[in-house]
Design an enzyme around this catalytic site. Sequence first.
Site, short mmCIF file in Angstrom:
data_model
loop_
_atom_site.label_atom_id
_atom_site.label_comp_id
_atom_site.label_asym_id
_atom_site.label_seq_id
_atom_site.Cartn_x
_atom_site.Cartn_y
_atom_site.Cartn_z
N CYS A 2 6.28 -5.90 1.42
CA CYS A 2 5.13 -5.03 1.66
C CYS A 2 4.92 -4.89 3.16
CB CYS A 2 3.85 -5.59 1.03
SG CYS A 2 3.96 -5.85 -0.74
N ARG A 18 -1.92 -0.57 3.11
CA ARG A 18 -0.62 -1.20 2.96
C ARG A 18 0.30 -0.38 2.08
NH1 ARG A 18 -1.42 -5.22 -1.07
NH2 ARG A 18 0.63 -6.11 -0.59
N ASN A 82 3.62 -10.61 0.14
CA ASN A 82 4.53 -11.65 -0.30
C ASN A 82 5.02 -12.49 0.88
OD1 ASN A 82 5.88 -13.09 -2.26
ND2 ASN A 82 7.64 -11.71 -2.33
#
Length: 328
Positions: A2, A18, A82
């Site tokens: 991400c 995002r 992540n």
Amino acid sequence: MCTALTLKTKDGYSLFGRNMDLSYSFNQAVTLLPRNYEYRDRVTGNMKKTKFAIIGMASVIDDYPAFADAMNEKGLGCAGLNFPGYCYLEKDRVEGKNNLAPYDFIIWVLSNFETVDEVLKEIGNIELVAVPINEKTPLPTLHWIIADKYGKSIVIEKTKEGLKVHENPIGVMTNSPTFDWHLTNLNEYMKTTPIQPEPIKWKDKKLEPLGVGLGTNGLPGGCSGVDRFVRIAYLKAMLSETEDLMTGISQFFHMLNNVAMPKGAVITNNLDDITLYTSCMCQQKGIYYYSTYNNNGISAIDMNKEDLDAKEIKRFEYLDKLHITYQN
């Protein structure tokens, strides 16, 4: 996989959002949590209430809203990205600490605080504990970016070395390794520039640049967290302030498109990682904008047009079908 971004506009608006890069849907939809919403603490089992209303992209698991990214009515935003290979969670509760499960972190931040400075005063009192949301859902490996409407941003990471808070002077974030490593790695790209180099003479010959953009030669083009961090940091550093909110929103999506994942670019466990959606939140107006992999158009939900004192959460349809505007 991400990428997160913050952006300011000349007319005083702050944008936060995002790319969500995944190989599967997680039943995501824009979700509104009202003020005084009761939820069960995943570690203690006690019921807690939200102080502020929250809007963001979430899945609902066992009646629990698990947010991936969101902001509250005061303009504070938070997103989990992540963090594999580095994320560490305590196996048991730590005495004397406010123990939180990773799923609870975004709700804890956004339901209690208005600014990054307020978070900083309390962050040393928390501990992150390996408590899953249920037996079927694995624990996430995350680190978090927090940004307020005044332009201040931090990154929270829990590794084996402990809970660390990083000041985020550039207002971007991706994945592993740790945030301080990413900042140091930017030194490798100090000569990267949007300015086209001038022709030079070599052995009585005039050498012309081969096409435009030669100043960006060496800028990494891969899909790894390291490459995406460098590219999004470069794009933000070289961007002059956008004139107004609408221009800023357009620019925000363009910048995240530069680090997005189309099908076929990255394959994990025989599945395509794609940019499932891109979010952009106007922190002053409380508007959540998003586009999806299948719908390039921008959808928007204004939390201030809803009843923020409602008794139940509200879910909005996830608009994932391509919408085309015909002009004739």
